[in-house]
Design a protein around this motif. Sequence first.
Motif, PDB file in Angstrom:
ATOM      1  N   ILE A 111       1.124  -1.024  -0.232  1.00  0.00           N
ATOM      2  CA  ILE A 111       0.333  -0.195   0.235  1.00  0.00           C
ATOM      3  C   ILE A 111       0.767   1.307  -0.753  1.00  0.00           C
ATOM      4  CG2 ILE A 111      -1.790   1.590   1.496  1.00  0.00           C
ATOM      5  CD1 ILE A 111      -3.149  -1.525   2.638  1.00  0.00           C
ATOM      6  N   PRO A 112       0.158   2.487  -0.900  1.00  0.00           N
ATOM      7  CA  PRO A 112       1.435   3.723  -1.217  1.00  0.00           C
ATOM      8  C   PRO A 112       1.326   4.505   0.418  1.00  0.00           C
ATOM      9  CG  PRO A 112       0.293   3.081  -3.138  1.00  0.00           C
ATOM     10  CD  PRO A 112      -1.099   1.885  -2.093  1.00  0.00           C
ATOM     11  N   GLY A 113       3.137   4.917   0.789  1.00  0.00           N
ATOM     12  CA  GLY A 113       2.996   5.613   1.810  1.00  0.00           C
ATOM     13  C   GLY A 113       1.475   6.903   1.654  1.00  0.00           C
ATOM     14  N   LEU A 114       1.054   7.153   0.692  1.00  0.00           N
ATOM     15  CA  LEU A 114       0.328   8.340   1.129  1.00  0.00           C
ATOM     16  C   LEU A 114      -1.584   7.850   1.194  1.00  0.00           C
ATOM     17  CD1 LEU A 114       0.539  10.583  -1.448  1.00  0.00           C
ATOM     18  CD2 LEU A 114       1.323  10.926   0.925  1.00  0.00           C
ATOM     19  N   LEU A 115      -1.252   6.489   1.515  1.00  0.00           N
ATOM     20  CA  LEU A 115      -2.539   6.062   1.806  1.00  0.00           C
ATOM     21  C   LEU A 115      -2.476   4.549   2.899  1.00  0.00           C
ATOM     22  CD1 LEU A 115      -3.643   4.590  -1.808  1.00  0.00           C
ATOM     23  CD2 LEU A 115      -4.212   6.538   0.026  1.00  0.00           C
ATOM     24  N   GLN A 116      -0.641   5.141   3.725  1.00  0.00           N
ATOM     25  CA  GLN A 116      -0.963   3.920   5.008  1.00  0.00           C
ATOM     26  C   GLN A 116      -1.411   4.718   5.985  1.00  0.00           C
ATOM     27  OE1 GLN A 116       3.130   3.042   5.066  1.00  0.00           O
ATOM     28  NE2 GLN A 116       3.389   2.163   2.907  1.00  0.00           N
ATOM     29  N   THR A 117      -1.488   3.531   7.397  1.00  0.00           N
ATOM     30  CA  THR A 117      -1.843   4.218   8.838  1.00  0.00           C
ATOM     31  C   THR A 117      -0.931   3.772   9.127  1.00  0.00           C
ATOM     32  OG1 THR A 117      -2.335   1.645   9.192  1.00  0.00           O
ATOM     33  CG2 THR A 117      -4.339   2.462   8.874  1.00  0.00           C
ATOM     34  N   ARG A 118      -0.334   4.682  10.608  1.00  0.00           N
ATOM     35  CA  ARG A 118       1.041   4.031  11.062  1.00  0.00           C
ATOM     36  C   ARG A 118       1.086   2.828  11.299  1.00  0.00           C
ATOM     37  NH1 ARG A 118       3.605   8.707  14.244  1.00  0.00           N
ATOM     38  NH2 ARG A 118       1.425   9.767  13.640  1.00  0.00           N
ATOM     39  N   ALA A 119       0.721   1.966  11.876  1.00  0.00           N
ATOM     40  CA  ALA A 119       1.417   1.007  12.031  1.00  0.00           C
ATOM     41  C   ALA A 119       1.931   0.388  10.950  1.00  0.00           C
ATOM     42  CB  ALA A 119      -0.235  -0.461  12.698  1.00  0.00           C
ATOM     43  N   TYR A 120       0.585   0.107   9.897  1.00  0.00           N
ATOM     44  CA  TYR A 120       1.240  -1.229   8.332  1.00  0.00           C
ATOM     45  C   TYR A 120       2.660   0.064   7.942  1.00  0.00           C
ATOM     46  CZ  TYR A 120       1.037  -1.949   3.453  1.00  0.00           C
ATOM     47  OH  TYR A 120       1.782  -2.609   2.231  1.00  0.00           O
ATOM     48  N   ALA A 121       3.235   1.687   8.312  1.00  0.00           N
ATOM     49  CA  ALA A 121       4.086   2.517   8.207  1.00  0.00           C
ATOM     50  C   ALA A 121       4.737   0.966   9.101  1.00  0.00           C
ATOM     51  CB  ALA A 121       3.658   4.027   8.234  1.00  0.00           C
ATOM     52  N   ARG A 122       5.411   1.040  10.101  1.00  0.00           N
ATOM     53  CA  ARG A 122       5.361   1.213  10.766  1.00  0.00           C
ATOM     54  C   ARG A 122       6.319  -0.890  10.367  1.00  0.00           C
ATOM     55  NH1 ARG A 122       7.967   1.847  15.370  1.00  0.00           N
ATOM     56  NH2 ARG A 122       6.995   3.885  16.134  1.00  0.00           N
ATOM     57  N   ALA A 123       5.479  -1.278  10.415  1.00  0.00           N
ATOM     58  CA  ALA A 123       5.303  -2.757   9.955  1.00  0.00           C
ATOM     59  C   ALA A 123       6.430  -2.655   8.319  1.00  0.00           C
ATOM     60  CB  ALA A 123       4.591  -3.625   9.287  1.00  0.00           C
ATOM     61  N   VAL A 124       6.443  -2.125   7.725  1.00  0.00           N
ATOM     62  CA  VAL A 124       7.435  -1.412   6.615  1.00  0.00           C
ATOM     63  C   VAL A 124       8.468  -1.311   7.224  1.00  0.00           C
ATOM     64  CG1 VAL A 124       7.695  -0.164   4.070  1.00  0.00           C
ATOM     65  CG2 VAL A 124       5.051  -1.355   4.822  1.00  0.00           C
TER      66      VAL A 124
END
Length: 279
Positions: A111-124
């Motif tokens: 999922i692209p950065g602009l569409l990410q949740t904080r938790a997803y961004a942390r996992a990535v």
Amino acid sequence: MPGPKDLDPSSSPRALLGAELRHAREKAGLSQEQLGQLLFASGSFIGQLEAGTRRIQPEHARVLDEVLGTGDFFQRNCKASAKSRYPEHFAEAAEAEAEATAIRMYAPMLIPGLLQTRAYARAVNRAYDPTAPEATIDEWVEGRMVRTRLLDHPTNPVLWAVLDEAALRRETGGRALMAEALCHLADLIRRNRVIVQVLPFSAGAHKAMDGSLKLMDFEDAPPLVYFEGPGTGRLEDDPATVARLRFTFELLTASALSPQKSLALIEALAQDYAHEEHP
């Protein structure tokens, strides 16, 4: 007569530096094309520098000071405009993204950065660098969340994303986290804030199988395209390249599910993840 003062880095330094460049160029009686030739660049590149969608690099700053008779003004102040919370390979693209009026992107694996949740961004980000200190991960995640604030505006920029089905089915950070990420994506779609199409596995081979792409349009500057790979990225303004990749994006949208069917798939997968069912 005293020379120009240093720019305040807290006041959008790229935009201020671009405005100073336009003023100095016009004072010197040069067109964007003429100044571009002296930098071995295009006139459109000068336009992007003046609009603040591209960053003045140190090698350009030196020539600008020589040609425009600005002492060492651009050399001194390009350092302020270069400060960024983002990795070096992505910083200029992130800055351009913030100025764009329309963004079209294809994401093959996540999922692209602009569409990410904080938790997803942390996992990535943790997956990108498993040994990074927690403070570093926090900094990266915060930078990504700052980018998502672009979507706080009700209409600008227009964002159209084609997501490969793999991006939705790749379990990133656990099933509960994926459920949250897809629900967030569905919410953005239902609020008419973004257009999302899913490119299904059934579409087979396609023109963008070798990577992601992001096309950005601007009000007062030529369009840009950004390519990204593991730890690398390149911003390109060549008109032929931009036109070719715009056609690639159009082909992707033609092969993808409709926005309505895409939303139905995203919400169905979110339910699967939430109820621990295997897709």
